[in-house]
Design a protein around this motif. Sequence first.
Motif, PDB file in Angstrom:
ATOM      1  N   GLY A  72      -2.159   4.766   1.347  1.00 41.22           N
ATOM      2  CA  GLY A  72      -2.012   5.845   2.306  1.00 41.22           C
ATOM      3  C   GLY A  72      -2.336   7.194   1.680  1.00 41.22           C
TER       4      GLY A  72
ATOM      5  N   HIS B  93       0.863  -1.179   0.000  1.00 41.58           N
ATOM      6  CA  HIS B  93       0.000   0.000   0.000  1.00 41.58           C
ATOM      7  C   HIS B  93       0.901   1.230   0.000  1.00 41.58           C
ATOM      8  CE1 HIS B  93      -3.320  -2.718   0.973  1.00 41.58           C
ATOM      9  NE2 HIS B  93      -2.502  -3.255   1.861  1.00 41.58           N
TER      10      HIS B  93
ATOM     11  N   TRP C 220      -2.643   5.624   7.123  1.00 39.62           N
ATOM     12  CA  TRP C 220      -3.365   4.462   6.589  1.00 39.62           C
ATOM     13  C   TRP C 220      -4.454   4.084   7.596  1.00 39.62           C
ATOM     14  CZ3 TRP C 220       1.656   5.560   6.023  1.00 39.62           C
ATOM     15  CH2 TRP C 220       2.260   5.388   4.760  1.00 39.62           C
TER      16      TRP C 220
END
Length: 269
Positions: A103, A46, A112
């Motif tokens: 994020g 991520h 996040w």
Amino acid sequence: MLRGCDGGLLLLSRGRFQWEHLAVYDPFARTAVFFRAPGGFSWVLHYALLANDSDADADASFRVVAVQFFNDRVEAAVFSSRTQDWSPLPSHSARRPWNARDGVRAGRFAYWQSNNLKYNNNDKERVLVLDTISMEWSLIQVPFPVGEPYCATDMAEYGGLCLVVSKMSRLQLWVSIDGRWTMMKNVALRKQFPVLMFTKMKGLRPLAVRDDLLFMEFWTFKPRHYLLLLNLKTMKLEMVKNDSSEPYRGFYCILFAADIGFGGQFILL
């Protein structure tokens, strides 16, 4: 896939895991920097894009943070456009579950969300925060129930990281003071803004804060869909109707916002 934006730049990806290719694209200059995902990670990554980090690295035009949530820990690495390479970051304890979102930049922070409601978990909602200057992690429990939509912002007048949460037609601004959360604003939108008085509100979701301008997604039972822009200092509100033939719902990316107030400009993807 569009993974995020910051400072007028877009972060794009193709593929997954060790085969993932990334690009940071400048749509104004029409230039791009291409690079591969960091090695040594076995799970989904991520990302968060950090553009124009002059305070952290005077020679770099952007950095990209890659985060992996696995075995109750967060492992991460950061890419610098100056070095064209990835560097490891310290790991941090982060008990599951975590959602599949990337994020978001919030001033000097990137964050996040855990989004425990997605997993029918009765645990508290938490947010993982990275200080992009010191590159230190913190895991913060939010002061409201699981499932409330929210975003984070960096407000110097309140000492740093703040949270903006929506509860039906009400907005709350929470500030951490000496380790304890304090509600600094509690705005009844329908009462304060007559334009919303007669709308049959179905949902309201804070998206991001840029230069004191809060971007929110708002939809009704009609169904009708709007973007709300609220200046957190002047408390002036503007509604932008999503009046396309097929109103868009989903991931928003605020590419650029300038000139605080409503004589300014913004670009929304």
